[in-house]
Design a protein around this motif. Structure first.
Motif, PDB file in Angstrom:
ATOM      1  N   ALA A  63       0.819  -1.217   0.000  1.00 49.34           N
ATOM      2  CA  ALA A  63       0.000   0.000   0.000  1.00 49.34           C
ATOM      3  C   ALA A  63       0.849   1.262   0.000  1.00 49.34           C
ATOM      4  O   ALA A  63       0.316   2.358  -0.076  1.00 49.34           O
ATOM      5  CB  ALA A  63      -0.922  -0.003   1.225  1.00 49.34           C
ATOM      6  N   HIS A  64       2.173   1.117   0.073  1.00 49.49           N
ATOM      7  CA  HIS A  64       3.042   2.294   0.148  1.00 49.49           C
ATOM      8  C   HIS A  64       4.024   2.331  -1.030  1.00 49.49           C
ATOM      9  O   HIS A  64       4.320   1.298  -1.635  1.00 49.49           O
ATOM     10  CB  HIS A  64       3.804   2.328   1.469  1.00 49.49           C
ATOM     11  N   PRO A  65       4.541   3.520  -1.368  1.00 48.60           N
ATOM     12  CA  PRO A  65       5.514   3.629  -2.461  1.00 48.60           C
ATOM     13  C   PRO A  65       6.817   2.920  -2.109  1.00 48.60           C
ATOM     14  O   PRO A  65       7.207   2.867  -0.949  1.00 48.60           O
ATOM     15  CB  PRO A  65       5.762   5.134  -2.592  1.00 48.60           C
ATOM     16  N   ILE A  66       7.459   2.379  -3.124  1.00 48.38           N
ATOM     17  CA  ILE A  66       8.774   1.769  -2.954  1.00 48.38           C
ATOM     18  C   ILE A  66       9.752   2.564  -3.810  1.00 48.38           C
ATOM     19  O   ILE A  66       9.586   2.676  -5.030  1.00 48.38           O
ATOM     20  CB  ILE A  66       8.771   0.278  -3.335  1.00 48.38           C
ATOM     21  N   GLU A  67      10.749   3.143  -3.153  1.00 45.98           N
ATOM     22  CA  GLU A  67      11.762   3.956  -3.832  1.00 45.98           C
ATOM     23  C   GLU A  67      12.764   3.061  -4.559  1.00 45.98           C
ATOM     24  O   GLU A  67      13.140   1.999  -4.059  1.00 45.98           O
ATOM     25  CB  GLU A  67      12.524   4.822  -2.820  1.00 45.98           C
ATOM     26  N   SER A  68      13.190   3.508  -5.704  1.00 49.53           N
ATOM     27  CA  SER A  68      14.299   2.883  -6.448  1.00 49.53           C
ATOM     28  C   SER A  68      14.107   1.383  -6.660  1.00 49.53           C
ATOM     29  O   SER A  68      15.044   0.604  -6.464  1.00 49.53           O
ATOM     30  CB  SER A  68      15.624   3.145  -5.739  1.00 49.53           C
ATOM     31  N   ALA A  69      12.917   0.979  -7.076  1.00 46.49           N
ATOM     32  CA  ALA A  69      12.680  -0.441  -7.368  1.00 46.49           C
ATOM     33  C   ALA A  69      13.592  -0.878  -8.510  1.00 46.49           C
ATOM     34  O   ALA A  69      13.917  -0.099  -9.407  1.00 46.49           O
ATOM     35  CB  ALA A  69      11.218  -0.673  -7.722  1.00 46.49           C
ATOM     36  N   VAL A  70      14.003  -2.125  -8.466  1.00 48.56           N
ATOM     37  CA  VAL A  70      14.890  -2.695  -9.476  1.00 48.56           C
ATOM     38  C   VAL A  70      14.280  -3.983  -9.992  1.00 48.56           C
ATOM     39  O   VAL A  70      13.767  -4.790  -9.219  1.00 48.56           O
ATOM     40  CB  VAL A  70      16.290  -2.987  -8.878  1.00 48.56           C
ATOM     41  N   ALA A  71      14.329  -4.168 -11.310  1.00 51.04           N
ATOM     42  CA  ALA A  71      13.907  -5.423 -11.934  1.00 51.04           C
ATOM     43  C   ALA A  71      15.088  -5.967 -12.724  1.00 51.04           C
ATOM     44  O   ALA A  71      15.787  -5.210 -13.411  1.00 51.04           O
ATOM     45  CB  ALA A  71      12.723  -5.194 -12.852  1.00 51.04           C
ATOM     46  N   ILE A  72      15.320  -7.260 -12.609  1.00 51.09           N
ATOM     47  CA  ILE A  72      16.388  -7.920 -13.349  1.00 51.09           C
ATOM     48  C   ILE A  72      15.772  -9.073 -14.129  1.00 51.09           C
ATOM     49  O   ILE A  72      15.063  -9.895 -13.560  1.00 51.09           O
ATOM     50  CB  ILE A  72      17.491  -8.443 -12.412  1.00 51.09           C
ATOM     51  N   SER A  73      16.068  -9.112 -15.429  1.00 55.46           N
ATOM     52  CA  SER A  73      15.558 -10.179 -16.284  1.00 55.46           C
ATOM     53  C   SER A  73      16.705 -10.907 -16.960  1.00 55.46           C
ATOM     54  O   SER A  73      17.553 -10.267 -17.597  1.00 55.46           O
ATOM     55  CB  SER A  73      14.649  -9.612 -17.373  1.00 55.46           C
ATOM     56  N   PRO A  74      16.731 -12.215 -16.849  1.00 53.29           N
ATOM     57  CA  PRO A  74      17.720 -12.966 -17.629  1.00 53.29           C
ATOM     58  C   PRO A  74      17.299 -12.982 -19.092  1.00 53.29           C
ATOM     59  O   PRO A  74      16.104 -12.939 -19.401  1.00 53.29           O
ATOM     60  CB  PRO A  74      17.661 -14.364 -17.023  1.00 53.29           C
ATOM     61  N   ILE A  75      18.264 -13.014 -19.986  1.00 49.44           N
ATOM     62  CA  ILE A  75      17.979 -13.263 -21.400  1.00 49.44           C
ATOM     63  C   ILE A  75      17.756 -14.774 -21.468  1.00 49.44           C
ATOM     64  O   ILE A  75      18.629 -15.543 -21.079  1.00 49.44           O
ATOM     65  CB  ILE A  75      19.165 -12.864 -22.308  1.00 49.44           C
ATOM     66  N   HIS A 128      21.813 -10.738 -18.861  1.00 45.15           N
ATOM     67  CA  HIS A 128      20.758 -10.164 -18.023  1.00 45.15           C
ATOM     68  C   HIS A 128      20.589  -8.680 -18.334  1.00 45.15           C
ATOM     69  O   HIS A 128      21.545  -8.020 -18.761  1.00 45.15           O
ATOM     70  CB  HIS A 128      21.099 -10.297 -16.536  1.00 45.15           C
ATOM     71  N   ILE A 129      19.390  -8.183 -18.065  1.00 44.06           N
ATOM     72  CA  ILE A 129      19.090  -6.760 -18.183  1.00 44.06           C
ATOM     73  C   ILE A 129      18.574  -6.297 -16.825  1.00 44.06           C
ATOM     74  O   ILE A 129      17.796  -7.000 -16.179  1.00 44.06           O
ATOM     75  CB  ILE A 129      18.010  -6.488 -19.247  1.00 44.06           C
ATOM     76  N   ARG A 130      19.001  -5.092 -16.416  1.00 40.72           N
ATOM     77  CA  ARG A 130      18.531  -4.527 -15.152  1.00 40.72           C
ATOM     78  C   ARG A 130      17.901  -3.161 -15.413  1.00 40.72           C
ATOM     79  O   ARG A 130      18.493  -2.315 -16.080  1.00 40.72           O
ATOM     80  CB  ARG A 130      19.697  -4.381 -14.169  1.00 40.72           C
ATOM     81  N   TRP A 131      16.693  -2.984 -14.868  1.00 38.82           N
ATOM     82  CA  TRP A 131      15.984  -1.712 -14.927  1.00 38.82           C
ATOM     83  C   TRP A 131      15.968  -1.131 -13.520  1.00 38.82           C
ATOM     84  O   TRP A 131      15.444  -1.763 -12.603  1.00 38.82           O
ATOM     85  CB  TRP A 131      14.540  -1.906 -15.394  1.00 38.82           C
ATOM     86  N   LYS A 132      16.538   0.056 -13.341  1.00 39.01           N
ATOM     87  CA  LYS A 132      16.524   0.743 -12.048  1.00 39.01           C
ATOM     88  C   LYS A 132      15.600   1.947 -12.193  1.00 39.01           C
ATOM     89  O   LYS A 132      15.873   2.859 -12.979  1.00 39.01           O
ATOM     90  CB  LYS A 132      17.943   1.188 -11.664  1.00 39.01           C
ATOM     91  N   MET A 133      14.502   1.921 -11.452  1.00 41.91           N
ATOM     92  CA  MET A 133      13.509   2.986 -11.563  1.00 41.91           C
ATOM     93  C   MET A 133      14.016   4.272 -10.930  1.00 41.91           C
ATOM     94  O   MET A 133      14.571   4.264  -9.842  1.00 41.91           O
ATOM     95  CB  MET A 133      12.201   2.548 -10.935  1.00 41.91           C
ATOM     96  N   LYS A 134      13.786   5.377 -11.633  1.00 35.47           N
ATOM     97  CA  LYS A 134      14.209   6.689 -11.157  1.00 35.47           C
ATOM     98  C   LYS A 134      13.155   7.326 -10.259  1.00 35.47           C
ATOM     99  O   LYS A 134      13.380   8.399  -9.727  1.00 35.47           O
ATOM    100  CB  LYS A 134      14.447   7.622 -12.348  1.00 35.47           C
TER     101      LYS A 134
END
Length: 152
Positions: A63-75, A128-134
């Motif tokens: 229910a609360h915001p999460i700062e700087s979430a990160v997603a990692i996906s393997p190819i 792998h690819i990593r997305w770091k949310m701003k």
């Protein structure tokens, strides 16, 4: 020989409350009357040379915001990442060539050669690819990222 993909569900190490899943869809190019259209269909079965679009869904189940979430996906295995295809609005994107141990920008990645030398990494080397949310991922919301790969 074909490869069955079906829906790909990837759960990676993510902050508490963040879930991630990945769906692969076959990208087909159709041309009629000089107009080119691309369609996406379930990638239940792909053959060498087929392009697959992977959509990564990053969900904040709290229910609360999460700062700087990160997603990692393997190819996925037997797939080769297509250069410059990773997208994620509001994200910094970087890559790994060592199985997700370390990440960096494409121009900084190198591959060690057997004789001890190195060479610049290419998109085909990415594992792998990593997305770091701003931004903060708001509670109950979902962010999406995408990349393309081709079956070797």
């Amino acid at each position: 020989m074909g490869l069955w993909l079906g829906p790909v569900l990837a759960q990676n190490a993510a902050p508490a409350g963040i879930t991630q899943k990945t769906l692969g869809e076959l990208e087909t190019r159709n041309e009629q009357g000089g107009i080119v259209r691309y369609t996406l269909t379930p990638a239940d079965h792909v053959v060498s040379g087929d392009r697959v679009v992977y959509t990564v869904e990053i969900h904040n189940g709290t229910a609360h915001p999460i700062e700087s979430a990160v997603a990692i996906s393997p190819i996925p295995e037997r797939m080769s990442y297509l250069a410059d295809s990773a997208a994620g609005p509001g994200c910094d994107i970087d890559f790994s060539v060592d199985g997700g141990v370390s990440f960096g920008k494409p121009q900084a990645l190198t591959i060690k050669l057997p004789a001890g030398q190195t060479r610049p990494a290419t998109a085909a080397d990415y594992t792998h690819i990593r997305w770091k949310m701003k931004f903060a991922l708001q509670g109950g919301s979902t962010a999406y990222a995408r990349f393309r790969a081709i079956l070797k």
